[in-house]
Design an enzyme around this catalytic site. Sequence first.
Site, PDB file in Angstrom:
ATOM      1  N   SER A 104       0.753  -1.048   0.117  1.00  0.00           N
ATOM      2  CA  SER A 104      -0.211   0.137  -0.041  1.00  0.00           C
ATOM      3  C   SER A 104       0.820   1.289   0.123  1.00  0.00           C
ATOM      4  O   SER A 104       1.758   1.570  -0.896  1.00  0.00           O
ATOM      5  CB  SER A 104      -0.599  -0.005   1.213  1.00  0.00           C
ATOM      6  OG  SER A 104      -1.885   1.153   1.027  1.00  0.00           O
ATOM      7  N   ASP A 240      -3.061   6.025  -3.235  1.00  0.00           N
ATOM      8  CA  ASP A 240      -1.910   5.421  -2.624  1.00  0.00           C
ATOM      9  C   ASP A 240      -1.381   4.465  -3.771  1.00  0.00           C
ATOM     10  O   ASP A 240      -1.788   4.168  -4.774  1.00  0.00           O
ATOM     11  CB  ASP A 240      -2.148   4.863  -1.312  1.00  0.00           C
ATOM     12  CG  ASP A 240      -3.112   3.710  -1.489  1.00  0.00           C
ATOM     13  OD1 ASP A 240      -3.711   3.550  -2.470  1.00  0.00           O
ATOM     14  OD2 ASP A 240      -3.262   2.731  -0.526  1.00  0.00           O
ATOM     15  N   ASP A 242      -1.498   1.006  -4.009  1.00  0.00           N
ATOM     16  CA  ASP A 242      -2.280  -0.023  -4.653  1.00  0.00           C
ATOM     17  C   ASP A 242      -3.734   0.394  -5.105  1.00  0.00           C
ATOM     18  O   ASP A 242      -4.553  -0.286  -5.314  1.00  0.00           O
ATOM     19  CB  ASP A 242      -2.378  -1.336  -3.772  1.00  0.00           C
ATOM     20  CG  ASP A 242      -3.085  -1.027  -2.420  1.00  0.00           C
ATOM     21  OD1 ASP A 242      -3.187   0.066  -1.937  1.00  0.00           O
ATOM     22  OD2 ASP A 242      -3.785  -2.142  -2.076  1.00  0.00           O
ATOM     23  N   ASP A 244      -6.374   1.795  -3.303  1.00  0.00           N
ATOM     24  CA  ASP A 244      -7.531   1.529  -2.487  1.00  0.00           C
ATOM     25  C   ASP A 244      -7.758   2.715  -1.643  1.00  0.00           C
ATOM     26  O   ASP A 244      -8.625   2.509  -0.741  1.00  0.00           O
ATOM     27  CB  ASP A 244      -7.422   0.082  -1.777  1.00  0.00           C
ATOM     28  CG  ASP A 244      -6.378   0.110  -0.803  1.00  0.00           C
ATOM     29  OD1 ASP A 244      -5.485   0.996  -0.526  1.00  0.00           O
ATOM     30  OD2 ASP A 244      -6.156  -0.811   0.042  1.00  0.00           O
TER      31      ASP A 244
END
Length: 479
Positions: A104, A240, A242, A244
Amino acid sequence: MEMSGLKFGTSGLRGLVVELDVGVCAAYTTAFLKHIAVLDGERSSGRLLVGYDLRASSPQIAMACIAAAKTFGMTIENCGPLPTPALALRAIALKAPAIMVTGSHIPADRNGLKFYRPDGEIDKADEAGILSFLGVERPPVEVPEHVEIVGHALEAYGARLDGLLGAGALQGWRIGVYQHSSVARDLLVDILTRAGAEVIALGRSDIFVPVDTEALRPEDIAFAEEASTMHRLDALVSTDGDADRPLIADENGHFLRGDTVGLITARFLGADAVVTPVTSNTATELCDMFKKVYRTKVGSPYVIEGMLSACNDDFQRVVGFEANGGVLLGSSLAISGGQLAALPTRDAILPILSVLGMAAKEDMTVSALRRTVPQRFTCSGRIEHVSTETSAPFLQRLLDVDQRRGFFAELGTILDCDNIDGIRVKLSNAEVIHYRASGNAPELRCYAEAASEQRSAQILQWGLRRAENLLRAKEIGHE
């Protein structure tokens, strides 16, 4: 095998890259698949989806997971680099388990694994199940150099988002996309362009950039302000690593808080019930736009559990969001003449499109849209090196009404208190102070909310100082 540095937190397994070697990745992958086999009632050779973000270590870790899954007898769909919600959407549609390799927003020397059951994110019980299979004897794995990437997951995710806004909905808007190393950087440009916006791609990086939407770096703040002025933007958006968690700045380059983004998204989607952790500010209740607001512990598994409760309570349009801005959709929604399928995992692009779509629909700037939300200001801090053994008695003490009244007396009269996640106190003047133990590190965290930014910062500093003094007094044996 030494895996002591790896740990399940609020969003999957995380640790240093050097700890995520082939053997460790194989061990966790095999343990996950054995756990899934137990849930299914039999050990079957099914399909496993694997995806990853753009940090340098992710492809190699993904190959180790793929190798272990093949040894276990699984058919692999390598979805390649893609947003975590895109992988989840595909996995749920196929009723197949999935593994996302991502850290992340954490630095590039760290990474992680996020596991999905065939019906969505794993929960805390699943984490325990996976851990129970670690260390069980397993065959060696041979890591492939290359596995062909299948693009169905990314295509389906893009098509789903294209249906949210009609063609031309953002006509006349000039939107910057801060690309950095977000795995959604190209997809964001494509989707916004198809919605009619003029899109300017900015800040693309070949080196991983740890953009944390809840703790922005000074350079990210400066970048947004400079880019907004230089390119005359109506908004600047990003995610961010990834994709999400969203990042949205208004026409002045000022970022919206994640819980503000979540609230506007829920309004745009016509939610009748909202589920959000106790760390989101109270504007969600104060706006009086939803039939019910469910509060949960911090972490997407708890938000998902809350959304299930809302659906069981017969709410039809259930939206969840976290203080980081990630939005989870608990029920399928009729929207723009089509159907937006439920997706109970954090998504960054859905809230980006919702905020921009709402501003365009209401013919107002993003900053004006933000002002339509009750103005509550929050800030947070932490006391490091506080173990659970130390924080637990502190929090337990505040459960006692008399102890709590005395502890917070300097701030005012207590109106309400809950212990959903730690101790959260609401004062008679509507100010809020909240203590909770971190789920990721030996820390005691403190959150403060008030009617002004300055006042919330004052409450936070008081809260940190007050807690630290009490913790130190306990350590040396004084009350």
